[in-house]
Design a protein around this motif. Structure first.
Motif, PDB file in Angstrom:
ATOM      1  N   LEU A 171       1.023  -1.147   0.098  1.00  0.00           N
ATOM      2  CA  LEU A 171       0.078   0.035  -0.054  1.00  0.00           C
ATOM      3  C   LEU A 171       0.837   1.159  -0.069  1.00  0.00           C
ATOM      4  O   LEU A 171       1.400   1.567   1.013  1.00  0.00           O
ATOM      5  CB  LEU A 171      -0.718  -0.015   1.237  1.00  0.00           C
ATOM      6  CG  LEU A 171      -1.889  -1.175   1.270  1.00  0.00           C
ATOM      7  CD1 LEU A 171      -2.730  -1.240   2.490  1.00  0.00           C
ATOM      8  CD2 LEU A 171      -2.754  -1.487   0.001  1.00  0.00           C
TER       9      LEU A 171
ATOM     10  N   ARG B   8       2.086   5.193  -0.560  1.00  0.00           N
ATOM     11  CA  ARG B   8       1.431   6.473  -0.527  1.00  0.00           C
ATOM     12  C   ARG B   8       2.727   7.405  -1.046  1.00  0.00           C
ATOM     13  O   ARG B   8       3.747   7.186  -0.573  1.00  0.00           O
ATOM     14  CB  ARG B   8       1.097   7.067   0.971  1.00  0.00           C
ATOM     15  CG  ARG B   8       0.707   8.347   0.899  1.00  0.00           C
ATOM     16  CD  ARG B   8       0.226   8.925   2.500  1.00  0.00           C
ATOM     17  NE  ARG B   8      -0.772   7.984   2.589  1.00  0.00           N
ATOM     18  CZ  ARG B   8      -1.460   7.781   3.881  1.00  0.00           C
ATOM     19  NH1 ARG B   8      -0.598   8.521   4.863  1.00  0.00           N
ATOM     20  NH2 ARG B   8      -2.453   7.264   4.292  1.00  0.00           N
TER      21      ARG B   8
ATOM     22  N   TYR C  30      -0.111   7.134  -6.329  1.00  0.00           N
ATOM     23  CA  TYR C  30      -0.244   5.613  -6.188  1.00  0.00           C
ATOM     24  C   TYR C  30      -1.559   5.181  -5.260  1.00  0.00           C
ATOM     25  O   TYR C  30      -1.958   5.952  -4.363  1.00  0.00           O
ATOM     26  CB  TYR C  30       0.899   5.021  -5.331  1.00  0.00           C
ATOM     27  CG  TYR C  30       2.030   4.844  -6.214  1.00  0.00           C
ATOM     28  CD1 TYR C  30       2.428   3.685  -6.942  1.00  0.00           C
ATOM     29  CD2 TYR C  30       3.226   5.911  -6.018  1.00  0.00           C
ATOM     30  CE1 TYR C  30       3.403   3.787  -7.674  1.00  0.00           C
ATOM     31  CE2 TYR C  30       4.359   5.727  -6.776  1.00  0.00           C
ATOM     32  CZ  TYR C  30       4.460   4.597  -7.681  1.00  0.00           C
ATOM     33  OH  TYR C  30       5.753   4.604  -8.442  1.00  0.00           O
TER      34      TYR C  30
ATOM     35  N   SER D 278      -3.326   3.822  -2.406  1.00  0.00           N
ATOM     36  CA  SER D 278      -3.121   3.081  -0.995  1.00  0.00           C
ATOM     37  C   SER D 278      -4.483   2.806  -0.385  1.00  0.00           C
ATOM     38  O   SER D 278      -4.391   2.405   0.872  1.00  0.00           O
ATOM     39  CB  SER D 278      -2.282   3.895  -0.373  1.00  0.00           C
ATOM     40  OG  SER D 278      -2.897   5.328  -0.176  1.00  0.00           O
TER      41      SER D 278
END
Length: 259
Positions: A187, A189, A199, A201
């Motif tokens: 995940l 960021r 991105y 997340s």
């Protein structure tokens, strides 16, 4: 630098600082921060450096033809770190993360990594081994030194041959290490240096499991076609059973969540 849209120096520096603080606070691992522009912000992390938790390396490494792209510089950073880092001299593995990005579930990925021995590579690779997601991967130091770094001379954005392609080639051609995926989707960021896109997340648990299924399927195909063919039969059999169990568990979890 070719194919790099995120060029705001002040913003980039702030992202590096925040990401470094994040990993210092969220993990207990020793960290090597290495960059290639002679930018020294080590004074802001002097206590971590003094305690031996952080090693700060910087060098003048932007003299190659920039039309070849940032992938060349990224490999040179790894090469420089392996040659000059004291922390890496005794290390067996590295968790390589793009410096400006925060991997929010880094502790989960570290915990899963401990389930495997030293003879493994963990990353996200497509089924034919031509491309690896390089924002984060876990690999033996010796694998990177022996198989990946020597491919630096082939990286050239003008020919559409990127860092990620050569990392896939290195994984595909080696026969010493077992390949496993990251058993959770990183995940991330932050924003991409290539296209400045953020991105994603904020995936739900179900979406993460769906992504894990796809990654497992690609990696299983890759292992059958390339990696496992080079391993003893017993090893092949055990790995296939292991992967089958993992995929089954993911499917069961998805069904439970969907209900």
């Amino acid at each position: 630098m070719a194919n790099t849209l995120h060029t705001d120096c002040r913003q980039r520096m702030e992202e590096y600082k925040k990401a470094l603080c994040f990993y210092l606070q969220k993990t207990k691992l020793p960290i090597v921060f290495c960059e290639n522009t002679l930018c020294d912000m080590s004074g802001e992390f002097s206590s971590y450096i003094a305690s031996g938790r952080l090693e700060y390396l910087t060098f003048d490494g932007n003299h190659y033809d920039k039309r070849r792209g940032k992938g060349v510089g990224e490999i040179e950073i790894l090469e420089y770190a392996f040659l000059h880092s004291k922390l890496l001299q005794d290390g067996t593995h590295v968790i390589k993360i793009t410096g400006r990005l925060k991997v929010l579930n880094i502790r989960m990925l570290i915990a899963v990594r401990k389930m495997f021995g030293d003879n493994c590579i963990q990353l996200r690779i497509n089924k034919d081994g031509t491309f690896v997601h390089s924002q984060i991967f876990i690999a033996p130091v010796l694998f990177l030194k022996k198989y990946f770094i020597p491919l630096k001379e082939y990286v050239d954005d003008r020919d559409y041959i990127y860092f990620e392609h050569m990392l896939g080639k290195a994984v595909k051609e080696q026969n010493e290490y077992d390949l496993f995926p990251l058993f959770d989707i990183p995940l991330i960021r932050g924003i991409s240096g290539t296209n400045t896109q953020a991105y994603q997340s904020n995936l739900s648990v179900y979406e993460r499991l769906q992504c894990v299924r796809w990654v497992l399927a690609d990696n299983l195909y890759f292992n059958k076609k390339y990696a496992l063919k080079k391993r003893p039969f017993v090893n092949q059999f055990l790995v296939k059973i292991y992967w089958t169990i993992i995929i089954f568990c993911v499917l069961v979890c998805q069904l439970i969540i969907r209900k």
